[in-house]
Design an enzyme around this catalytic site. Sequence first.
Site, PDB file in Angstrom:
ATOM      1  N   LEU A 233     -13.321  14.216  14.433  1.00 34.36           N
ATOM      2  CA  LEU A 233     -13.766  15.497  13.888  1.00 34.36           C
ATOM      3  C   LEU A 233     -13.059  16.610  14.656  1.00 34.36           C
ATOM      4  CD1 LEU A 233     -17.581  14.709  13.492  1.00 34.36           C
ATOM      5  CD2 LEU A 233     -15.789  14.576  11.745  1.00 34.36           C
ATOM      6  N   ASP A 234     -12.022  17.160  14.037  1.00 34.91           N
ATOM      7  CA  ASP A 234     -11.149  18.113  14.707  1.00 34.91           C
ATOM      8  C   ASP A 234     -11.814  19.479  14.834  1.00 34.91           C
ATOM      9  OD1 ASP A 234      -8.458  19.097  15.632  1.00 34.91           O
ATOM     10  OD2 ASP A 234      -8.674  20.296  13.810  1.00 34.91           O
ATOM     11  N   ALA A 235     -11.707  20.084  16.019  1.00 37.76           N
ATOM     12  CA  ALA A 235     -12.186  21.455  16.279  1.00 37.76           C
ATOM     13  C   ALA A 235     -13.614  21.651  15.801  1.00 37.76           C
ATOM     14  CB  ALA A 235     -11.250  22.471  15.605  1.00 37.76           C
ATOM     15  N   ILE A 236     -14.423  20.624  15.918  1.00 38.34           N
ATOM     16  CA  ILE A 236     -15.760  20.619  15.332  1.00 38.34           C
ATOM     17  C   ILE A 236     -16.691  21.640  15.986  1.00 38.34           C
ATOM     18  CG2 ILE A 236     -16.572  18.762  16.842  1.00 38.34           C
ATOM     19  CD1 ILE A 236     -17.473  19.181  13.121  1.00 38.34           C
TER      20      ILE A 236
END
Length: 573
Positions: A233-236
């Site tokens: 989960l990128d830059a969550i």
Amino acid sequence: MSFDDKALQRLEFLYGSEQKRDLLNRLKKLVGKHNLRLRDTPSSRISFSQEDAVLITYGDVILPENGQKNKLQTLKEFVEKRLGDAVNTVHILPFFPSSSDQGFSVIDYLKVREDLGDWEDIESLSEKYNVMADLVINHTSRFSDWFENYQMGKAPGKDYFIEVDPSTDLSNVTRPRSSPLLTTVKTNRGMQYVWTTFSDDQIDLNFINPDVLIEFVDIFLFYLSKGINLIRLDAIAYLWKEIGTNSIHLEETHQVIKLFRDIVDHIDPDITLITETNVPFDENINYFGDGDEAHMIYQFSLPPLLLHAILTENGQYLTQWAQELPEPREGCTYFNFTASHDGIGVRPLEGLVPDEEFDYLIKSTKERGGFVSYKKNEDNSQSPYELNITYYDAFAEPGRKDTQFQVKRYLCSQIIMLSLQGVPGVYFHNFTATKNYLDGVTETGEKRAINRKQWGEEELEEHLSQTNDITHYILTRYKELLQIRKQHSAFSPAAKQEVLDLGNDFFVLHRSSDEENILCISNITHEHKSLARELLSSFIAEADTYTNILTGDQLTIKNELKLEPFKTVWLAI
């Protein structure tokens, strides 16, 4: 608790009681759409083991020399030939059509970039390796259909983005970059200001609109249907925005992660969620939740702390940090790494080292040909955000190449990382001891390009075919280390870890499982050092001789243990 009960609880918190049942029904229809099945109660998860190791790579890190195969096929061939079963997971960084940020400005989430290959290539890789992919969930490209629809006032997309009056006070919003938070764009309603956390090409999505969440559940399930079993989960941390707050780590963000975790737990408990939150450790650790959020979190404090310890030859701060690491909850663990496609983040050092030690790393990076990236603070000042340098060259002796100390320092750092509790992730360029790619910085104008070299296939094979080449040496040794680690249950993420403070010259771990005990001792100085036997008396038996499983050699410890500069031993005790 059943899936329905969990999901309704999350959806009510996010969107209120009136919408929750409709949203649950929409979500469950998507599960069927992708030929997946929700179990009413979750199955037990198979634990992580010492056999888990992740290769982190771009899909085009190796450029094929002829047109007979695409880039993903070339990567698969390299992994099978050169790494084999030393790793069991391949994290392919965003392989979707994108307009910037090396893939992290996604135009189409459901397609594979044509120059890389297609979904058959991803599925083919997943037959032999676990595959990790990024869900770039915080933002999308300004060239995506959604954003173009927004500009024209069409669905889907017209309500997917965050418009803000530029006179609004946003000074307390946490910023990871120095670029403007608001970007002006043309729409059919005139000029509008939209929220852009990272760049003017990466437009933040508005999760206050439940349709946006449903879109990403759809994408998430599509990835699972394609054989992807680890989702990053990128830059969550920046997902949910609320005017008047710092818009980072909001409870709504945690509830979204919990919902994805519920989906995973009730579809396939062996799918792994990993959160990418490049923030100070005390904030990062919260993404385990109560064991109901991420299965793995990045150890963002490890790369700069380890670099600092070895360059300054002082393990004080690394040891203090490691001693305070909380035991992960059952089914969860740390993702240990020293380098990635990004730079070496220094925000995770906040509160862990004094300012003067922090400044040393900045100076050291510049001396070794690297760069420093900055972020904008609330008072409009700037402070370092990350170091841009390859991890191999971060240990160089300035002005000299591939010296004995550089190689020893570097390997010491990697062995310490492999010793720690968790799953190791190894960036492609750490396997190949890649040097600072300054041509890439010049060509792109991006500091991060220094650690994103693309190897020509023949160029790389030429290096690997020469036994006296540093690339050949490091890759060969790294594979040996991973194979040794796999054979010992004491390195399971579930095995116990005790960090010992035996002085600033050393970094020492005791790893233990039901079957074995291993003492990991690293001399992090350039001098020969000795540890008095009495300091190890709580762990070693009456015998004088012990096996260093890293080499198979027998070590005699009568009055003291002698260690060469930057030498690590794994003692079976």
